[in-house]
Design a protein around this motif. Structure first.
Motif, PDB file in Angstrom:
ATOM      1  N   HIS A   5       0.844  -1.191   0.000  1.00  0.00           N
ATOM      2  CA  HIS A   5       0.000   0.000   0.000  1.00  0.00           C
ATOM      3  C   HIS A   5       0.882   1.244   0.000  1.00  0.00           C
ATOM      4  O   HIS A   5       1.671   1.458   0.927  1.00  0.00           O
ATOM      5  N   ASP A   6       0.752   2.044  -1.042  1.00  0.00           N
ATOM      6  CA  ASP A   6       1.559   3.254  -1.214  1.00  0.00           C
ATOM      7  C   ASP A   6       1.023   4.355  -0.303  1.00  0.00           C
ATOM      8  O   ASP A   6      -0.040   4.927  -0.564  1.00  0.00           O
ATOM      9  N   CYS A   7       1.755   4.679   0.734  1.00  0.00           N
ATOM     10  CA  CYS A   7       1.277   5.642   1.724  1.00  0.00           C
ATOM     11  C   CYS A   7       1.379   7.086   1.257  1.00  0.00           C
ATOM     12  O   CYS A   7       0.930   7.998   1.962  1.00  0.00           O
ATOM     13  N   SER A   8       1.977   7.315   0.088  1.00  0.00           N
ATOM     14  CA  SER A   8       1.983   8.670  -0.473  1.00  0.00           C
ATOM     15  C   SER A   8       0.678   8.988  -1.187  1.00  0.00           C
ATOM     16  O   SER A   8       0.396  10.147  -1.497  1.00  0.00           O
ATOM     17  N   GLU A  12      -4.760   5.012  -0.827  1.00  0.00           N
ATOM     18  CA  GLU A  12      -4.058   3.795  -0.437  1.00  0.00           C
ATOM     19  C   GLU A  12      -3.611   3.853   1.020  1.00  0.00           C
ATOM     20  O   GLU A  12      -3.598   2.834   1.719  1.00  0.00           O
ATOM     21  N   LEU A  13      -3.250   5.039   1.469  1.00  0.00           N
ATOM     22  CA  LEU A  13      -2.874   5.190   2.873  1.00  0.00           C
ATOM     23  C   LEU A  13      -4.050   4.842   3.776  1.00  0.00           C
ATOM     24  O   LEU A  13      -3.892   4.106   4.761  1.00  0.00           O
ATOM     25  N   GLY A  16      -4.681   1.078   3.526  1.00  0.00           N
ATOM     26  CA  GLY A  16      -3.558   0.352   4.103  1.00  0.00           C
ATOM     27  C   GLY A  16      -3.544   0.432   5.613  1.00  0.00           C
ATOM     28  O   GLY A  16      -3.299  -0.575   6.297  1.00  0.00           O
ATOM     29  N   MET A  17      -3.825   1.605   6.163  1.00  0.00           N
ATOM     30  CA  MET A  17      -3.846   1.752   7.613  1.00  0.00           C
ATOM     31  C   MET A  17      -4.995   0.962   8.228  1.00  0.00           C
ATOM     32  O   MET A  17      -4.855   0.363   9.296  1.00  0.00           O
ATOM     33  N   MET A  32       6.121  -1.833   8.174  1.00  0.00           N
ATOM     34  CA  MET A  32       5.850  -0.398   8.215  1.00  0.00           C
ATOM     35  C   MET A  32       7.141   0.389   8.050  1.00  0.00           C
ATOM     36  O   MET A  32       8.220  -0.090   8.392  1.00  0.00           O
ATOM     37  N   VAL A 128       3.723   7.912   9.251  1.00  0.00           N
ATOM     38  CA  VAL A 128       2.900   6.701   9.108  1.00  0.00           C
ATOM     39  C   VAL A 128       3.050   5.821  10.344  1.00  0.00           C
ATOM     40  O   VAL A 128       2.063   5.312  10.891  1.00  0.00           O
ATOM     41  N   LEU A 170       3.155  -1.569   4.261  1.00  0.00           N
ATOM     42  CA  LEU A 170       2.945  -0.129   4.097  1.00  0.00           C
ATOM     43  C   LEU A 170       4.201   0.492   3.504  1.00  0.00           C
ATOM     44  O   LEU A 170       5.289   0.394   4.082  1.00  0.00           O
ATOM     45  N   GLY A 172       6.374   3.540   2.646  1.00  0.00           N
ATOM     46  CA  GLY A 172       6.629   4.944   2.963  1.00  0.00           C
ATOM     47  C   GLY A 172       7.781   5.537   2.186  1.00  0.00           C
ATOM     48  O   GLY A 172       8.334   6.566   2.590  1.00  0.00           O
TER      49      GLY A 172
END
Length: 226
Positions: A5-8, A12-13, A16-17, A32, A128, A170, A172
């Motif tokens: 999951h691309d947290c940018s 998706e963030l 993903g979270m 993470m 994150v 995740l 980051g």
């Protein structure tokens, strides 16, 4: 294989979270980002989850994982005593790449491995990671790699090594190349000194300077009484 999951990406963030929280709550593992290398995380209060983390890395109980925490307040909840020298260090370097080993509170219901009654604590400087910690509480987190292999600095490196033993990854971005500096403060309560047990992202000189500042502050001025 578990998805990354691309947290940018805000969407998706969010997903993903949500999946990461659910994974932690059922005793599964999450990879993470941190402000150093990538970490593989488990619920610190779930012994089966912690054992799953050790098994995924091929690591024995003699190498218990550190615990990442969301705030300074959690430090006092998990450590039996926090000496002035340690408070000076965390005030200076938290959130950041400093791990402190302290006596754990005897009342804690957890099993991190063969800790001899201690716990290694860190508050990471990563958005994150802190958001996840704020929602899950303390997490047992070790570098996201197989024991003996280089620590993962990208989420893809972590997945290549850990694969399906982890439920959620995740992403980051590219992490740091240096691990956290680890200091052992367990001897302070018996008149001993802080000992640096792993040299990492924070220099030895910076550690000793922060400790020395405590001694300087506690030294009475000329003519004063202690």
């Amino acid at each position: 294989m578990a998805t990354i999951h691309d947290c940018s990406d805000p969407t998706e963030l969010l997903s993903g979270m949500r999946l990461a929280r659910k994974a932690i709550s059922r005793g599964a593992l999450v990879v993470m980002p941190t402000d150093t290398v990538y970490g593989v995380a488990a619920d610190a209060f779930n012994p089966a989850a912690v054992q799953r983390l050790l098994d995924a890395k091929g690591r024995g109980r003699q190498s218990p994982p550190p615990v990442l925490i969301p705030s300074l307040a959690t430090l006092d909840a998990l450590a039996e005593d926090v000496p002035d020298e340690v408070r000076a260090l965390v005030d200076e370097f938290w959130p950041g790449a400093l791990t402190v080993i302290l006596p754990a509170r005897e009342s804690l219901q957890w099993d991190l491995g063969d800790t001899a009654g201690t716990v290694a604590l860190r508050m990471p400087a990563d958005r994150v990671a802190l958001e996840l910690l704020a929602e899950t509480g303390p997490l047992a987190v070790s570098s996201a790699n197989l024991t003996g292999q280089p620590a993962a600095v990208t989420v893809s490196e972590a997945r290549d090594m850990l694969g399906d033993s982890v439920d959620v990854y995740l992403d980051g971005g590219v992490g740091g190349t240096a691990s956290s500096t680890i200091v052992d403060a367990t001897a302070l309560g018996s008149g001993g000194e802080i000992r640096i047990v792993r040299h990492g992202a924070i220099s030895d000189e910076a550690i000793y300077a922060a400790i020395a500042a405590v001694s300087d502050d506690s030294t009475p001025a000329d003519g004063a009484t202690a």
